[in-house]
Scaffold this active site. Structure first.
Site, short mmCIF file in Angstrom:
data_model
loop_
_atom_site.label_atom_id
_atom_site.label_comp_id
_atom_site.label_asym_id
_atom_site.label_seq_id
_atom_site.Cartn_x
_atom_site.Cartn_y
_atom_site.Cartn_z
N ARG A 226 0.84 -1.18 0.00
CA ARG A 226 0.00 0.00 0.00
C ARG A 226 0.88 1.24 0.00
NH1 ARG A 226 -3.52 -2.26 -2.01
NH2 ARG A 226 -5.67 -2.51 -1.35
N GLU A 255 -2.15 9.06 -5.23
CA GLU A 255 -2.41 8.45 -6.54
C GLU A 255 -3.49 9.25 -7.27
OE1 GLU A 255 -3.23 4.27 -6.29
OE2 GLU A 255 -1.31 3.82 -5.34
N HIS A 274 -0.28 1.41 -10.36
CA HIS A 274 -1.16 0.59 -9.54
C HIS A 274 -1.87 -0.48 -10.38
CE1 HIS A 274 -3.53 0.67 -5.50
NE2 HIS A 274 -3.45 -0.56 -5.98
#
Length: 313
Positions: A226, A255, A274
């Site tokens: 994460r 992000e 991601h």
């Protein structure tokens, strides 16, 4: 037995569930408003439970989440309730482990440099390579993803060590496993540090300035866990100052990563958006997990992927 599925899933996924469990009364609301009316007497739910839905539910015993990371899913009333929560951990562990090894192999052969030179039409073969069979792989978080990463290490002659808060027995391909309190020892010993941990209590900014000071100057950081686990500012400074050799990131504190962030332009980084979990059969596997858990639920057996709601994993 009433099963509520919300939000909607594909017709083919619904058909799979109904074929295996014809005895279930499967409810498919088209909106949260409709879900409110149906969840009152639902026994189980697949999908996303919200505070309002939980407040309305009177008979709910189990919720199967369709995701793995629980940091944006769990809320206080759900934690305090008797509702069992399970996730779909394991559905893309192999895909992510393959991504990790693509980073490791790229760094070991200098591809992060040569690809940039290709863009510049620069025929420059200079640069060091890394002999992987002399390397130590440090895995932070030995859950499903961490174990898959470790399982690939013997193929390259790489020694693997790990830290994990739960696992105390080392798998065959992990030389030793220690509690998180021994993270510094792992960092000092590892040539590649791979973050496979979830966003959970105690993992935010687990990797910050002091940890980068502890790593070898020749070591690489890889984060597929994460984004909040790695302090991006501290990582950026560590790379700029040569405290570590490089970093591969698939997840970030922010992000998308801002377009003007210094990490984009560093020769020592590999950045992916991601996407490490992308791969074949992921949705099929989600439904596989649900079907197995539903069998266990109907038989009064313990589910396979129960989440500790206090710890978020």
């Amino acid at each position: 037995m009433k099963l509520l599925i919300y939000p909607q899933i594909s017709d083919s996924d619904v058909a799979r569930i109904q074929t295996v469990f014809p005895e279930l009364d499967v409810i498919l609301p088209r909106s949260e408003g409709e879900a409110h009316g149906y969840i009152v007497d639902a026994d189980a739910m697949y999908g996303v439970i919200t505070p309002d839905l939980l407040l309305t539910a009177q008979n709910l015993k189990w919720v199967q989440a369709d995701c793995i990371g629980m940091e944006n899913y769990i809320f206080p009333d759900l934690v305090e309730s008797d509702v069992v929560l399970s996730n779909v951990r394991g559905v893309f562990s192999d895909h992510i482990a393959n991504q990790v090894w693509s980073y490791i192999l790229a760094f070991s052969r200098g591809l992060h440099r040569y690809i940039r030179r290709q863009v510049d039409h620069d025929w420059d073969p200079s640069g060091e390579t890394i002999h992987l069979s002399e390397c130590t792989l440090g895995i932070v978080g030995l859950g499903g993803i961490g174990r898959e990463v470790a399982a690939r290490a013997p193929a390259f002659g790489v020694r693997a060590i790990a830290v994990d808060p739960r696992t105390t027995h080392s798998p065959e391909n992990v030389e030793r496993i220690a509690p998180p309190e021994q993270l510094d020892s792992l960092l000092a010993e590892s040539d590649f540090v791979v973050i496979c941990a979830p966003h959970a209590t105690g993992t935010e900014k687990l990797m910050a300035g002091p940890q980068f000071d502890t790593m070898k100057s020749s070591a690489f950081l890889i984060n597929v866990g994460r984004g909040v686990i790695v302090d991006l500012q501290a990582l950026t400074e560590a790379l700029q100052q040569g405290k570590i050799a490089g970093a591969a990131l698939d997840v970030y504190e922010t992000e998308p990563l801002p377009a003007d962030h210094p990490l984009w332009d560093m020769d020592s980084t590999i950045l992916t958006p991601h996407m490490a979990g992308q791969g074949s059969y992921v949705q099929d596997r989600r439904i596989d997990v649900f079907i197995e858990n539903m069998k266990r639920f109907l038989n009064g057996e313990r589910l396979l992927t129960v989440v500790d709601k206090d710890l978020w994993f």
